[in-house]
Design an enzyme around this catalytic site. Sequence first.
Site, PDB file in Angstrom:
ATOM      1  N   LYS A  85      71.478 129.256  89.840  1.00 27.12           N
ATOM      2  CA  LYS A  85      70.533 130.073  90.592  1.00 27.12           C
ATOM      3  C   LYS A  85      69.533 130.705  89.638  1.00 27.12           C
ATOM      4  CE  LYS A  85      71.989 132.286  94.910  1.00 27.12           C
ATOM      5  NZ  LYS A  85      72.522 133.536  95.474  1.00 27.12           N
TER       6      LYS A  85
HETATM    7  O1  G3P Z   1      73.459 136.006  97.677  1.00 32.13           O
HETATM    8  C1  G3P Z   1      72.128 135.925  98.101  1.00 32.13           C
HETATM    9  C2  G3P Z   1      71.895 136.736  99.350  1.00 32.13           C
HETATM   10  O2  G3P Z   1      72.657 136.194 100.401  1.00 32.13           O
HETATM   11  C3  G3P Z   1      72.181 138.231  99.179  1.00 32.13           C
HETATM   12  O3  G3P Z   1      72.018 138.859 100.405  1.00 32.13           O
HETATM   13  O4  G3P Z   1      73.014 140.795 101.599  1.00 32.13           O
HETATM   14  O5  G3P Z   1      72.327 141.073  99.191  1.00 32.13           O
HETATM   15  O6  G3P Z   1      70.587 140.831 100.999  1.00 32.13           O
HETATM   16  P1  G3P Z   1      71.991 140.460 100.547  1.00 32.13           P
END
Ligand code: G3P
Length: 216
Positions: A85
């Site tokens: 990533k």
């Molecule tokens: O891991 C990437 C993404 O899904 C993170 O989401 O919940 O931290 O906005 P969030």
Amino acid sequence: MKLFLDSADLREIRRAVAAGLIDGITTNPSLLSKVAGPDNAREVLAEICRTVAGPISAEVIATEQESMIAEGRELAKIADNIVVKVPLTEAGLHACRRLRSEGIGVNVTLCFSATQALLAAKAGATFVSPFVGRLDDISQDGMQLIEQIVQIYDNYDFATEVLVASVRHPVHVLQAALIGAHAATIPAKTLHQLMHHPLTDRGIEGFLADWSKAGK
Ligand code: G3P
């Protein structure tokens, strides 16, 4: 649509694997920090890669191009199903192109606009991760971004897969599937909500209650 679990917690991961419903895992430094530190992160990621056969996203910490590339190469050595990533920045796009040229899978993350997603596809990304929940959080329509990206990728037949991220609830999963996103990465809570509909539970209770009275 592929469903990935957005977690680095092996208890959550094993439970989801047992349900036979997930096709991969996404982690990020925040998720990984809940279960590991600099000294054991590789071991935790390696165990996740052994537990789930699909793509396992592991994010670089570096922010400069050459450091990202070096870190990405090291992450890729953890297992064959590691996907590196990188953030959707100029350095991240350069790193994406270089890592992809070396046959390493790349998930370009922290995507918040369709033009960013266009650049990710041109950089040869394996996945692009648009963060719908974080857009919703600032009163923008996160799923509208998914519609735009899917349309652009269809227009030019890009190979990059749209991996809907920052999912907050089952309606995000529904909308992603209706739009035709390739995948969504969801927290364990959302996976549980998808599997447990209150009317289904109430229906079972009613059937069992009626059957218990049968023949009496
Ligand atoms: O891991 C990437 C993404 O899904 C993170 O989401 O919940 O931290 O906005 P969030």
